[in-house]
Enzyme design. Structure first.
Site, PDB file in Angstrom:
ATOM      1  N   HIS A 278       3.061   2.263  -5.116  1.00  0.00           N
ATOM      2  CA  HIS A 278       4.183   1.570  -4.472  1.00  0.00           C
ATOM      3  C   HIS A 278       3.754   1.029  -3.100  1.00  0.00           C
ATOM      4  O   HIS A 278       4.011  -0.135  -2.772  1.00  0.00           O
ATOM      5  CB  HIS A 278       5.348   2.552  -4.329  1.00  0.00           C
ATOM      6  N   GLU A 279       3.093   1.876  -2.310  1.00  0.00           N
ATOM      7  CA  GLU A 279       2.667   1.453  -0.978  1.00  0.00           C
ATOM      8  C   GLU A 279       1.580   0.377  -1.044  1.00  0.00           C
ATOM      9  O   GLU A 279       1.575  -0.559  -0.243  1.00  0.00           O
ATOM     10  CB  GLU A 279       2.180   2.654  -0.165  1.00  0.00           C
TER      11      GLU A 279
ATOM     12  N   HIS B  45       3.174  -2.926  -1.523  1.00  0.00           N
ATOM     13  CA  HIS B  45       3.640  -3.482  -0.257  1.00  0.00           C
ATOM     14  C   HIS B  45       2.487  -4.134   0.506  1.00  0.00           C
ATOM     15  O   HIS B  45       2.652  -5.191   1.132  1.00  0.00           O
ATOM     16  CB  HIS B  45       4.256  -2.384   0.610  1.00  0.00           C
TER      17      HIS B  45
ATOM     18  N   GLU C 170      11.814  -3.512  -2.517  1.00  0.00           N
ATOM     19  CA  GLU C 170      11.595  -2.153  -2.998  1.00  0.00           C
ATOM     20  C   GLU C 170      11.531  -2.127  -4.522  1.00  0.00           C
ATOM     21  O   GLU C 170      10.709  -1.420  -5.108  1.00  0.00           O
ATOM     22  CB  GLU C 170      12.707  -1.219  -2.502  1.00  0.00           C
TER      23      GLU C 170
END
Length: 298
Positions: free
Chosen positions: A144-145, A148, A224
């Protein structure tokens, strides 16, 4: 799709910057008129202060954000083998440089990424996250990070953080100046001065902080959702992301967190899984249940 998202985020960066400078100009004009009866002079002063502040916080964004959140850097796999190797693997799969790795001593599970670009990125995880997440869940969170990072969300969030802090600085300066002796102009009409003073106060006390909050929320909550989907793309394991989000639902809020950096985290560190209906109206994160539901439909 991925490259379109990156390009869109870069355009949003320009829009956020333009909106910020417009807001700074309005705040400067209000301050200049309230205390020196010179709106143009106030704009110049506010612009210079904001540029200096932005150059410092954006140029050193990683260190500033990590210091704000009491994170300490680890420099090798020996210090936290599981976290280090997972970050290394996810960076490789995402085809971004290995970011700097930080740990936050907090029992609440959470993580975030920051930096100005993928070449100067950093990720942080709490000790609580490393304790409760298994390997698949930790990979999902770091995936997930990394999403980003590769989508340039970290640049948008860092800029939003810097702009919000600069606006707060200007508003606090105005408030302190007002209390400790503003400007006095005896020759001006009292009624006119009273009207403008009220309007200026409303602008400084209400509109500026509200606009700063909007600037931090300039990134859609959809980023998100996209990062969750990006994690599934990198790990090829939707159940890992779903399981990680399920564990975040039961987490307690973090003990020490800088409110201005809440939007950086994978889950709202001040609320975590304990969202209230009214807080969702201005939340920086979608509800965890909604994120899980989207992943289940993939």
């Amino acid at each position: 799709m991925l490259y379109q998202q990156i390009a869109r985020n870069k355009r949003r960066t320009v829009l956020v910057m333009a909106g910020f400078f417009l807001l700074v100009a309005l705040i400067g004009a209000a301050i200049g008129y309230l205390f020196a009866r010179s709106a143009f002079g106030g704009i110049i002063i506010a612009g210079v202060l904001a540029l200096i502040y932005m150059a410092v916080i954006i140029g050193q964004s990683t260190d500033v954000v990590m210091n704000m959140n009491n994170a300490h850097e680890i420099h090798s796999a020996k210090e936290a083998p599981a976290l280090w190797h997972v970050v290394e693997d996810m960076a490789m799969v995402a085809q971004v440089p290995m970011p700097r790795v930080f740990i936050i001593d907090d029992p609440s599970p959470n993580a975030f990424a920051t930096g100005n670009n993928p070449e100067h990125a950093a990720v942080a995880a709490t000790t609580g996250l490393m304790e409760i997440m298994n390997r698949e869940e930790l990979e999902a969170v770091m995936g997930h990070e990394m999403s980003h990072v590769r989508n340039y969300d970290i640049r948008l969030q860092t800029i939003a953080l810097a702009l919000s802090a600069a606006i707060s600085m200007l508003v606090n300066f105005a408030g302190n100046f007002w209390w400790f002796g503003g400007s006095s102009n005896d020759d001006d009409d009292d009624n006119s001065w009273g009207v403008f003073a009220i309007l200026g106060s409303v602008l400084l006390i209400i509109l500026a902080p509200l606009a700063a909050t909007i600037a931090q929320m300039a990134l859609s909550r959809n980023r998100e959702y996209l990062a969750d989907a990006g994690s599934v793309e990198l790990t090829r394991n939707p159940h890992g992301m779903i399981s990680a989000l399920e564990k975040l639902k039961g987490a307690q809020p973090m003990e020490h967190v800088a409110p201005s950096s809440s939007g950086l985290y994978i889950s709202d560190p001040e609320e975590n899984g304990h969202h209230r209906w009214f807080s969702d109206l201005f939340a920086t994160h979608p509800p965890l249940d909604a994120r899980i539901e989207r992943l289940e439909k993939m």
